[in-house]
Motif scaffolding. Structure first.
Motif, PDB file in Angstrom:
ATOM      1  N   ASP A 272       0.832  -1.205   0.000  1.00 42.99           N
ATOM      2  CA  ASP A 272       0.000   0.000   0.000  1.00 42.99           C
ATOM      3  C   ASP A 272       0.868   1.257   0.000  1.00 42.99           C
ATOM      4  O   ASP A 272       0.402   2.334  -0.399  1.00 42.99           O
ATOM      5  CB  ASP A 272      -0.922   0.008   1.223  1.00 42.99           C
ATOM      6  CG  ASP A 272      -1.949  -1.123   1.161  1.00 42.99           C
ATOM      7  OD1 ASP A 272      -2.181  -1.646   0.043  1.00 42.99           O
ATOM      8  OD2 ASP A 272      -2.504  -1.497   2.218  1.00 42.99           O
ATOM      9  N   GLY A 273       2.090   1.128   0.492  1.00 40.92           N
ATOM     10  CA  GLY A 273       3.028   2.251   0.470  1.00 40.92           C
ATOM     11  C   GLY A 273       3.812   2.315  -0.835  1.00 40.92           C
ATOM     12  O   GLY A 273       4.881   2.920  -0.876  1.00 40.92           O
ATOM     13  N   ASP A 274       3.324   1.666  -1.885  1.00 39.89           N
ATOM     14  CA  ASP A 274       3.883   1.728  -3.243  1.00 39.89           C
ATOM     15  C   ASP A 274       5.221   1.012  -3.399  1.00 39.89           C
ATOM     16  O   ASP A 274       5.976   1.289  -4.331  1.00 39.89           O
ATOM     17  CB  ASP A 274       4.029   3.191  -3.709  1.00 39.89           C
ATOM     18  CG  ASP A 274       2.687   3.891  -3.763  1.00 39.89           C
ATOM     19  OD1 ASP A 274       1.744   3.299  -4.311  1.00 39.89           O
ATOM     20  OD2 ASP A 274       2.573   5.012  -3.234  1.00 39.89           O
ATOM     21  N   MET A 275       5.528   0.083  -2.474  1.00 34.36           N
ATOM     22  CA  MET A 275       6.746  -0.707  -2.656  1.00 34.36           C
ATOM     23  C   MET A 275       6.366  -2.163  -2.904  1.00 34.36           C
ATOM     24  O   MET A 275       5.232  -2.575  -2.648  1.00 34.36           O
ATOM     25  CB  MET A 275       7.630  -0.593  -1.420  1.00 34.36           C
ATOM     26  CG  MET A 275       8.310   0.745  -1.333  1.00 34.36           C
ATOM     27  SD  MET A 275       8.977   1.052   0.296  1.00 34.36           S
ATOM     28  CE  MET A 275       7.519   1.215   1.262  1.00 34.36           C
ATOM     29  N   TYR A 276       7.322  -2.935  -3.395  1.00 36.68           N
ATOM     30  CA  TYR A 276       7.072  -4.356  -3.598  1.00 36.68           C
ATOM     31  C   TYR A 276       7.292  -5.098  -2.282  1.00 36.68           C
ATOM     32  O   TYR A 276       8.185  -4.748  -1.500  1.00 36.68           O
ATOM     33  CB  TYR A 276       8.004  -4.919  -4.671  1.00 36.68           C
ATOM     34  CG  TYR A 276       7.648  -4.457  -6.068  1.00 36.68           C
ATOM     35  CD1 TYR A 276       6.771  -5.197  -6.858  1.00 36.68           C
ATOM     36  CD2 TYR A 276       8.171  -3.282  -6.578  1.00 36.68           C
ATOM     37  CE1 TYR A 276       6.443  -4.775  -8.146  1.00 36.68           C
ATOM     38  CE2 TYR A 276       7.841  -2.838  -7.852  1.00 36.68           C
ATOM     39  CZ  TYR A 276       6.977  -3.594  -8.636  1.00 36.68           C
ATOM     40  OH  TYR A 276       6.651  -3.175  -9.900  1.00 36.68           O
ATOM     41  N   ALA A 277       6.462  -6.125  -2.042  1.00 37.86           N
ATOM     42  CA  ALA A 277       6.661  -6.958  -0.868  1.00 37.86           C
ATOM     43  C   ALA A 277       7.912  -7.798  -1.064  1.00 37.86           C
ATOM     44  O   ALA A 277       8.334  -8.058  -2.193  1.00 37.86           O
ATOM     45  CB  ALA A 277       5.446  -7.852  -0.659  1.00 37.86           C
ATOM     46  N   ALA A 278       8.512  -8.231   0.074  1.00 34.22           N
ATOM     47  CA  ALA A 278       9.690  -9.090  -0.034  1.00 34.22           C
ATOM     48  C   ALA A 278       9.295 -10.493  -0.458  1.00 34.22           C
ATOM     49  O   ALA A 278      10.110 -11.259  -0.951  1.00 34.22           O
ATOM     50  CB  ALA A 278      10.426  -9.124   1.303  1.00 34.22           C
ATOM     51  N   ILE A 279       8.030 -10.846  -0.239  1.00 36.50           N
ATOM     52  CA  ILE A 279       7.541 -12.184  -0.555  1.00 36.50           C
ATOM     53  C   ILE A 279       6.970 -12.172  -1.970  1.00 36.50           C
ATOM     54  O   ILE A 279       6.017 -11.437  -2.245  1.00 36.50           O
ATOM     55  CB  ILE A 279       6.474 -12.604   0.480  1.00 36.50           C
ATOM     56  CG1 ILE A 279       7.140 -12.616   1.866  1.00 36.50           C
ATOM     57  CG2 ILE A 279       5.862 -13.945   0.134  1.00 36.50           C
ATOM     58  CD1 ILE A 279       6.185 -12.755   3.008  1.00 36.50           C
ATOM     59  N   PRO A 280       7.557 -12.926  -2.885  1.00 39.71           N
ATOM     60  CA  PRO A 280       7.228 -12.792  -4.311  1.00 39.71           C
ATOM     61  C   PRO A 280       5.778 -13.121  -4.656  1.00 39.71           C
ATOM     62  O   PRO A 280       5.257 -12.596  -5.643  1.00 39.71           O
ATOM     63  CB  PRO A 280       8.175 -13.788  -4.989  1.00 39.71           C
ATOM     64  CG  PRO A 280       9.228 -14.071  -3.988  1.00 39.71           C
ATOM     65  CD  PRO A 280       8.629 -13.888  -2.638  1.00 39.71           C
ATOM     66  N   ASP A 281       5.083 -13.973  -3.873  1.00 41.73           N
ATOM     67  CA  ASP A 281       3.717 -14.349  -4.241  1.00 41.73           C
ATOM     68  C   ASP A 281       2.736 -13.193  -4.099  1.00 41.73           C
ATOM     69  O   ASP A 281       1.648 -13.240  -4.668  1.00 41.73           O
ATOM     70  CB  ASP A 281       3.213 -15.500  -3.346  1.00 41.73           C
ATOM     71  CG  ASP A 281       4.266 -16.577  -3.197  1.00 41.73           C
ATOM     72  OD1 ASP A 281       5.124 -16.656  -4.103  1.00 41.73           O
ATOM     73  OD2 ASP A 281       4.236 -17.305  -2.191  1.00 41.73           O
ATOM     74  N   LEU A 282       3.090 -12.170  -3.307  1.00 37.05           N
ATOM     75  CA  LEU A 282       2.140 -11.096  -3.061  1.00 37.05           C
ATOM     76  C   LEU A 282       2.029 -10.190  -4.285  1.00 37.05           C
ATOM     77  O   LEU A 282       2.965 -10.090  -5.081  1.00 37.05           O
ATOM     78  CB  LEU A 282       2.554 -10.299  -1.825  1.00 37.05           C
ATOM     79  CG  LEU A 282       2.500 -11.140  -0.537  1.00 37.05           C
ATOM     80  CD1 LEU A 282       3.053 -10.349   0.641  1.00 37.05           C
ATOM     81  CD2 LEU A 282       1.058 -11.573  -0.246  1.00 37.05           C
ATOM     82  N   PRO A 283       0.878  -9.509  -4.454  1.00 31.64           N
ATOM     83  CA  PRO A 283       0.682  -8.677  -5.646  1.00 31.64           C
ATOM     84  C   PRO A 283       1.591  -7.451  -5.646  1.00 31.64           C
ATOM     85  O   PRO A 283       2.071  -7.038  -4.594  1.00 31.64           O
ATOM     86  CB  PRO A 283      -0.788  -8.256  -5.533  1.00 31.64           C
ATOM     87  CG  PRO A 283      -1.101  -8.358  -4.094  1.00 31.64           C
ATOM     88  CD  PRO A 283      -0.280  -9.497  -3.567  1.00 31.64           C
ATOM     89  N   PRO A 284       1.852  -6.845  -6.818  1.00 30.28           N
ATOM     90  CA  PRO A 284       2.650  -5.609  -6.882  1.00 30.28           C
ATOM     91  C   PRO A 284       1.824  -4.433  -6.371  1.00 30.28           C
ATOM     92  O   PRO A 284       0.604  -4.558  -6.224  1.00 30.28           O
ATOM     93  CB  PRO A 284       2.930  -5.464  -8.381  1.00 30.28           C
ATOM     94  CG  PRO A 284       1.778  -6.137  -9.037  1.00 30.28           C
ATOM     95  CD  PRO A 284       1.371  -7.270  -8.135  1.00 30.28           C
ATOM     96  N   PRO A 285       2.467  -3.290  -6.096  1.00 33.33           N
ATOM     97  CA  PRO A 285       1.699  -2.113  -5.695  1.00 33.33           C
ATOM     98  C   PRO A 285       0.755  -1.667  -6.821  1.00 33.33           C
ATOM     99  O   PRO A 285       1.021  -1.937  -7.997  1.00 33.33           O
ATOM    100  CB  PRO A 285       2.775  -1.061  -5.409  1.00 33.33           C
ATOM    101  CG  PRO A 285       4.037  -1.573  -5.994  1.00 33.33           C
ATOM    102  CD  PRO A 285       3.912  -3.056  -6.071  1.00 33.33           C
ATOM    103  N   ALA A 286      -0.322  -0.981  -6.459  1.00 38.42           N
ATOM    104  CA  ALA A 286      -1.325  -0.563  -7.434  1.00 38.42           C
ATOM    105  C   ALA A 286      -0.690   0.306  -8.515  1.00 38.42           C
ATOM    106  O   ALA A 286       0.057   1.231  -8.209  1.00 38.42           O
ATOM    107  CB  ALA A 286      -2.437   0.206  -6.730  1.00 38.42           C
ATOM    108  N   GLY A 287      -0.955  -0.027  -9.767  1.00 35.14           N
ATOM    109  CA  GLY A 287      -0.431   0.758 -10.878  1.00 35.14           C
ATOM    110  C   GLY A 287       0.947   0.335 -11.328  1.00 35.14           C
ATOM    111  O   GLY A 287       1.516   0.936 -12.234  1.00 35.14           O
TER     112      GLY A 287
END
Lengths: 324, 554
Positions: A272-287
């Motif tokens: 939600d803070g526009d960064m990528y999660a460290a865990i690859p399965d999680l979705p990318p930031p919006a946009g």
């Protein structure tokens, strides 16, 4: 004067030694977190941590990665720092200060790619920032970092200063020395951090920029017309690690915050803070595109070790290029 | 009583100034190889730029400030109280906010003032240069010189000028041969401030030196870079470079004042009559034009730019109706929970540090000039140093000295724990330390002009030390002390560099908020806060002036 000094004092009645913090029972007490996370991310995770652990009182010192490092360094020199958790976007800081960190492996660490975790458990990547390019909406734009050295873009490019911003340093470290000097020789202005780059693009002073995707996504949500360009020769992924300090006065509280930040809820706050999660399965930031759909320069132990070793030389070379 | 108060003042200097500076020096001694940094070609170049910057700023500030001070302080210029307040405004706007405004106006690509120049086929003015820095910092420091000149000229003993007149001198000759020479101590104080301020300035060079592919880097930006590169190896380098900076910002001005020798500049005696204003006559028109032009360029242009920026929806959207909005005001002032708290905290903190610094500075200045206490010159000298030390380095020194808890245990039951880290106290101390030089300089300039006989008379009539201060010294120094209070209050209100390192989670202030908005928000939001801060400072000053009928305020 004396009156002022006494007023500033906290007066404790009772035995002089404060009761030692116990490691039993639920996490409680103050936990100091020094971080370069954006205020919006802190505002999102703080209430969640307090809801999970009502006895816990997270204290955030938010500042840029460099200021966090300076403050901890000064406090360590003075005898000790309150900082229990350090969460910045300068992966090399953790390599250099490994002896002042203590190992901790949160339950979710197995989901984090191996190259993004210290094998001794002294730091774990909590989020990933992406250094990309940006351009106004005109047709003529670079396709790759290599294009920034092309005469078409002479005097049109701006980037953050590698001597002032850790993410910019990581970026030029991933470029070849030839590319770095060619980009600079092309009239490129390198100053400040990503926010300053964005300002110069928005004011129309320059029309092509190198900056962090997170700054761009936040600005676009507010209506900015500057568009991201994902370089075909590889955007630079910069891990933002988290670590537990060796002299943390409240390790059990700190571990609770640590584990939360790597939990699905904590990782969602990073997204939600526009960064990528460290865990690859999680979705990318919006946009933003998923990391496996664009070209990304891979982060590896080999790269990290080489750059940590050559850090001073890379920065000195840059300083020479700039003051020529 | 007297010894106790003066001893307290000296102890404060030792604990607040000398101790942190010693610890900083300690980190240099731990790694003496860092001294080699002084000879590094990049740093030599930066030092040369700093010297040029200081010289240029001094020329601009004196060239504009002395005539302005004369006009608003000693002539019958219409509305001179108003002009005096307006011309102080460049000092009130936070420097790097002003720099951003000038970038908007004068960047070579599309600066608002450069576009008409380009239409005329003229080359653009480039704010990203040493000249640009000199221009912006010069305008910012002109108010110092103006105030010092106005003060020095306004308190002159009229009989000195009258004697010159009687001896047949023309008004201009009196001005040149009597009035201006007697204002020398005040002007020298102002000049040394301008130099220290130019040498230590960081926000403006950081923004203006870096906007080109090969920047004119100065020492403060090199120091900042050294610390950002690596705080551990960078701190000794930063300290070494700071020593070089102190030599330029404090050492050279000190030498200059030594050269002036030991002449006496006493102009206020017990028998003084008030001076009469210099009649401008036919020069009134040009004089007004000059003052108004300064106000338009140094105040009107940047302030208008900041206000306009705060109203823009998108910075790149241009000045058209669809792009104008009050949304940023709502977002910053109402939707952000912490803005009002930060404003209140900074107001309170700036007022408290201004009061403490003024009291401390006045005592130190008085001790140096009016007593024979041992070490008085040294204490006053040290109190002057922090102003010329870059904020980042000073803040690190304070962290080294005061971030740890100090515990004093009495009777094994009662513990006094002084934990300054992350409190408002540490921030307040930082502001006092950094800006102590203002009240000290103001007090010394004031006392040099006053005959000690006045205070001696009070003491001989049996007045105690506090009574003498309350009845004689403080009233004589009043204009200086009021000016000193504002000179501390204004920069402390919006201080950024030290606040970023020292503010804790519960002690966010205007400076940290301004930084957050600039870094994580957008330029219009930062401009909103700048408008509010400038509005409070200008409005408060105007209010004080009206309430006291112009006796207090700038």
């Amino acid at each position: 004067m004396i009156w002022l000094a006494l007023w500033a004092c906290r007066v404790e009645l009772g035995p002089p030694d404060p009761p030692a913090a116990t490691s039993e029972g639920p996490p409680a007490g103050e936990v100091w977190i020094y971080t370069s996370m954006y205020p919006s991310v802190i505002d999102a995770v703080d209430p969640q941590i307090r809801a999970l652990y009502p006895e816990l009182d997270p204290k955030w010192y938010p500042a840029g990665s460099e200021k966090v490092a300076q403050r901890i360094d000064a406090e360590w020199s003075a005898g000790g720092s309150k900082a229990c958790l350090v969460l910045t976007s300068d992966p090399f800081w953790y390599v250099a200060h490994a002896d002042r960190l203590q190992p901790h492996l949160p339950p979710n660490v197995l989901h984090v790619p191996r190259d993004l975790v210290d094998l001794d458990g002294r730091w774990v990547t909590a989020r990933i920032s992406l250094m990309v390019m940006a351009a106004g909406s005109q047709a003529d734009r670079p396709a790759s970092f290599r294009d920034l050295a092309d005469p078409r873009f002479a005097n049109r490019v701006t980037m953050p200063d590698p001597l002032a911003s850790g993410t910019a340093f990581t970026t030029i470290a991933s470029w070849s020395p030839e590319l770095t000097s060619a980009v600079l020789a092309n009239g490129t202005v390198a100053a400040g951090g990503s926010a300053a780059v964005l300002n110069r693009l928005e004011r129309g002073e320059k029309d092509v920029g190198v900056l962090l995707l997170e700054n761009l996504l936040a600005a676009r949500r507010k209506g900015s017309l500057v568009e991201p360009v994902f370089p075909t020769d590889g955007a630079v992924a910069i891990p933002g690690p988290i670590a537990l300090t060796a002299d943390c006065p409240n390790p059990s509280g700190a571990r609770a915050v640590y584990d939360f930040l790597l939990s699905p809820a904590g990782q969602q706050a990073m997204i939600d803070g526009d960064m990528y999660a460290a865990i690859p399965d999680l979705p990318p930031p919006a946009g933003a595109p998923a990391l496996d759909t664009i070209t990304v320069r891979p982060w590896s132990d080999g790269f990290a070790d080489r750059v940590a070793r050559e850090q001073a030389a890379i920065k000195a070379r840059w300083a020479d290029l700039v003051s020529r | 009583m007297r010894a106790l108060i003066l001893g307290g003042a000296v102890a404060a200097v030792v604990l607040l100034v000398i101790w942190p500076l010693t610890l900083l020096l300690g980190s240099l001694l731990a790694d003496p190889t860092a001294l080699a940094a002084i000879a590094h070609p990049h740093n030599v170049r930066a030092a040369a730029h700093t010297v040029l910057l200081c010289a240029g700023v001094l020329a601009v500030a004196m060239g504009l400030g002395v005539p302005l001070g004369f006009l608003v302080g000693r002539t019958d210029l219409p509305g001179r109280g108003f002009w005096r307040s307006v011309c102080t405004a460049p000092y009130i706007v936070p420097p790097y906010i002003a720099a951003i405004a000038w970038i908007t106006l004068l960047n070579p690509t599309n600066g608002a003032l450069n576009r008409p120049l380009a239409a005329l086929g003229l080359p653009p003015l480039d704010i990203y240069s040493l000249t640009g820095m000199i221009f912006v910092i010069g305008l910012e420091t002109t108010p110092f010189v103006m105030l010092a000149t106005a003060d020095a000229l306004g308190r002159m003993d009229a009989s000195l000028e009258e004697q010159a007149r009687i001896a047949g001198a023309s008004p201009l000759q009196v001005l040149r041969q009597v009035t201006i020479p007697l204002a020398v101590p005040g002007l020298l104080t102002a000049a040394s401030f301008v130099l220290a301020s130019a040498a230590a300035s960081f926000g403006v060079p950081y923004l203006l030196a870096t906007g080109t592919p090969s920047p004119d880097v100065v020492l403060t930006t090199r120091i900042y870079q050294a610390l950002d590169l690596d705080p551990t190896t960078g701190r000794p380098i930063a300290v070494a470079l700071s020593m070089l900076l102190l030599t330029i910002g404090v050492g050279l001005p000190w030498l200059a004042t030594r050269l002036r020798g030991r002449r006496r500049f006493t102009v206020v005696t017990g028998k003084a009559t008030r001076v009469s204003p210099f009649r401008l006559g036919r020069a009134t028109g040009p004089a007004l034009a000059f003052v108004a032009a300064f106000a338009a360029v140094a105040v009107g242009l940047p302030l208008t730019t900041i206000v306009v920026t705060s109203l823009l929806d998108q910075v790149g959207g241009g000045l058209v109706t669809e792009n104008l909005t009050l949304a940023h005001y709502r977002a910053v002032l109402i939707e952000r929970g912490d803005t009002l708290g930060a404003l209140r905290r900074s107001l309170w903190l700036a007022a408290a540090s201004a009061t403490v610094a003024t009291a401390l500075g006045a005592l130190l200045g008085w001790t140096r000039l009016r007593t024979h206490a041992r070490g008085r010159t040294l204490a006053a000298g040290f109190a002057r140093l922090p102003y010329a030390v870059p904020g980042t380095v000073l803040a690190l020194g304070l962290l080294l000295a005061w971030s740890q808890e100090v515990r004093v245990i009495v009777f094994e039951r009662v513990t006094f724990a002084l934990a300054l880290g992350d409190t408002l106290w540490l921030l307040g101390l930082a502001y006092v330390v950094k800006f102590l030089a203002f009240p000290l300089g103001q007090t010394e300039a004031g006392l040099e002009a006053v005959d000690p006989a006045l205070e001696e008379a009070a003491r001989m009539s049996g007045a105690t030390f506090p009574t003498t201060w309350a009845r004689v010294t403080a009233p004589i120094l009043r204009p200086n002390l009021i000016a000193a209070w504002f000179l501390v209050f204004l920069p402390a209100f919006s201080e950024v560099t030290m606040s970023i390192l020292l503010a804790g989670p519960d002690t966010r202030v205007v400076g940290t908020l301004l930084f957050d908005l600039q870094t994580y928000g957008d330029p219009p939001s930062a401009a909103v806060l700048a408008v509010v801060v400038t509005g409070i400072a200008l409005g408060g000053n105007a209010l004080v002036r009206v309430a006291t009928r112009g006796r207090a305020g700038l």
